[in-house]
Every structure is written in C-alpha cells, then in structure tokens.
Design a protein around this motif. Structure first.
Motif, short mmCIF file in Angstrom:
data_model
loop_
_atom_site.label_atom_id
_atom_site.label_comp_id
_atom_site.label_asym_id
_atom_site.label_seq_id
_atom_site.Cartn_x
_atom_site.Cartn_y
_atom_site.Cartn_z
N ILE A 174 -4.25 1.24 -9.00
CA ILE A 174 -3.63 0.19 -8.19
C ILE A 174 -3.15 0.78 -6.86
O ILE A 174 -3.32 0.17 -5.80
N ARG A 175 -2.58 1.98 -6.90
CA ARG A 175 -2.10 2.64 -5.68
C ARG A 175 -3.24 2.82 -4.69
O ARG A 175 -3.12 2.49 -3.51
N THR A 176 -4.37 3.31 -5.18
CA THR A 176 -5.54 3.53 -4.32
C THR A 176 -6.06 2.21 -3.77
O THR A 176 -6.37 2.09 -2.58
N THR A 177 -6.14 1.22 -4.63
CA THR A 177 -6.64 -0.10 -4.22
C THR A 177 -5.72 -0.74 -3.19
O THR A 177 -6.19 -1.37 -2.23
N LEU A 178 -4.42 -0.58 -3.36
CA LEU A 178 -3.44 -1.12 -2.42
C LEU A 178 -3.68 -0.55 -1.02
O LEU A 178 -3.75 -1.29 -0.03
N ARG A 179 -3.84 0.74 -0.93
CA ARG A 179 -4.05 1.38 0.38
C ARG A 179 -5.38 0.93 0.99
O ARG A 179 -5.45 0.60 2.18
N GLU A 180 -6.45 0.91 0.18
CA GLU A 180 -7.76 0.48 0.69
C GLU A 180 -7.72 -0.96 1.19
O GLU A 180 -8.28 -1.26 2.25
N ALA A 181 -7.07 -1.82 0.43
CA ALA A 181 -6.98 -3.23 0.84
C ALA A 181 -6.20 -3.37 2.14
O ALA A 181 -6.56 -4.17 3.02
#
Length: 188
Positions: A174-181
């Motif tokens: 989720i952390r990685t996805t949050l930054r990418e989004a």
C-alpha cells in the motif's frame, strides 16, 4: 493496568496518553470513563476537572493527534516544496502505515463511531480533513499542476484508502502504491 501513562505527572496529560492508547486500540465507544481513570491513575473528579465529558476528552484526543500530524507536515514543508513536498508527505503517510500496531486512521476510526456530522467530534474531524486538503492543494499548486483542486481531492481520497488498506492488506505494498499514485496524479 497502567502502561507508562502514570509516569507523566500531570493528570490531564496522563488522561490524554491513556485515551490515545485505548481509543486507538479498542475503539472510542468501547472505552468507558472508569477504564480511562483507572488506567490513567486519576480520580473521576480529576477527569471531570479537565474534561467536561468523555466527548470532551475525545475532542482533545483528536486535537492532539491532529497537532502531531500538522507538526510533522510543517517539518516536511520547511524542507521541501512542490513535488518533493508532496512525495515526502505521501512517504510520511506510508511510513505510518508500516509501523507496528497500525490500526488505520484515528480520525476515520472516530468518524465511524460518531455518525452525526454536527457532533463536535465530527466537526473536529472535518476541520482536520479541510486542513489536510488545503495543504495538499497548496503543495500541488506549488508543483505547477494546472488543476490543484482536483488533485488535492483525489489525494485525500487516496490517503483515506491507503489508511484502510494499510490496516487490512500488506502495508508495504500500500505504501508503494500510495507514492506511485501520487506521482501519477501530478502528471497533468
């Protein structure tokens, strides 16, 4: 059972520390005044000397939680601007998702327990969310995006989803996805 709260000397601070721990781990409605005063090591009279009611303590708990977030964001904004500031804020949120004992957003959790939007607790939550939106709006504007309002709204929703997802799913993903989004939203 006391866990560190009684080590602080001021009863109001002990009550706030105890409320922070109990409200976050057990839920606000599940925690009664008797449990709060017992674990904080104060009397009922002391409780009511500092807080007019349990809702008064809940309001103070959320105010303190919000102040910590505002302070952390202020540190980021002192060091970064625009895109870098936004990504640092998203990283801060992502780091929070990965900390031990993470149980979602204290504000969203409280909102679920107080359905009346006119209740003082919900008003406190709305103020915090407005502040966060305004910070994101300013950061996105500083990053040069042509529609900072749309992006700020999307980022608030993204953050809310990340807070729930960080509790229910793999927080690191989720952390990685949050930054990418967030990076994708910055691209007009």
């Amino acid at each position: 059972m006391t866990t560190g709260a009684t080590e602080r000397t001021h009863p109001r601070e002990r009550l706030l520390d105890t409320a922070e721990r109990l409200f976050y781990t057990q839920g606000i409605q599940a925690v009664g005044v008797e449990q709060l005063v017992t674990e904080a090591g104060v009397t009922r009279a002391t409780f009511y000397r500092h807080f007019s009611s349990k809702d008064g303590l809940v309001d103070a708990y959320l105010e303190a939680r919000g102040a910590r977030v505002e302070d952390a964001v202020a540190v980021i904004l002192d060091a970064h601007r625009g895109r870098d500031a936004l990504l640092a804020i998203m990283d801060m949120i992502g780091d929070n998702l990965c900390r031990p004992g993470f149980r979602g957003c204290g504000f969203l959790n409280a909102a679920a327990e107080y359905p009346d939007p006119t209740h003082r607790v919900r008003v406190r939550i709305a103020e915090h969310r407005r502040w966060f939106h305004d910070v994101l709006h300013a950061v996105v504007r500083d990053a040069g995006h042509p529609d900072p309002e749309r992006v700020a709204r999307a980022l608030v929703i993204l953050r809310d989803g990340a807070m729930v997802g960080g509790y229910l799913d793999d927080a690191r993903t989720i952390r990685t996805t949050l930054r990418e989004a967030a990076e994708n939203l910055l691209t007009p």
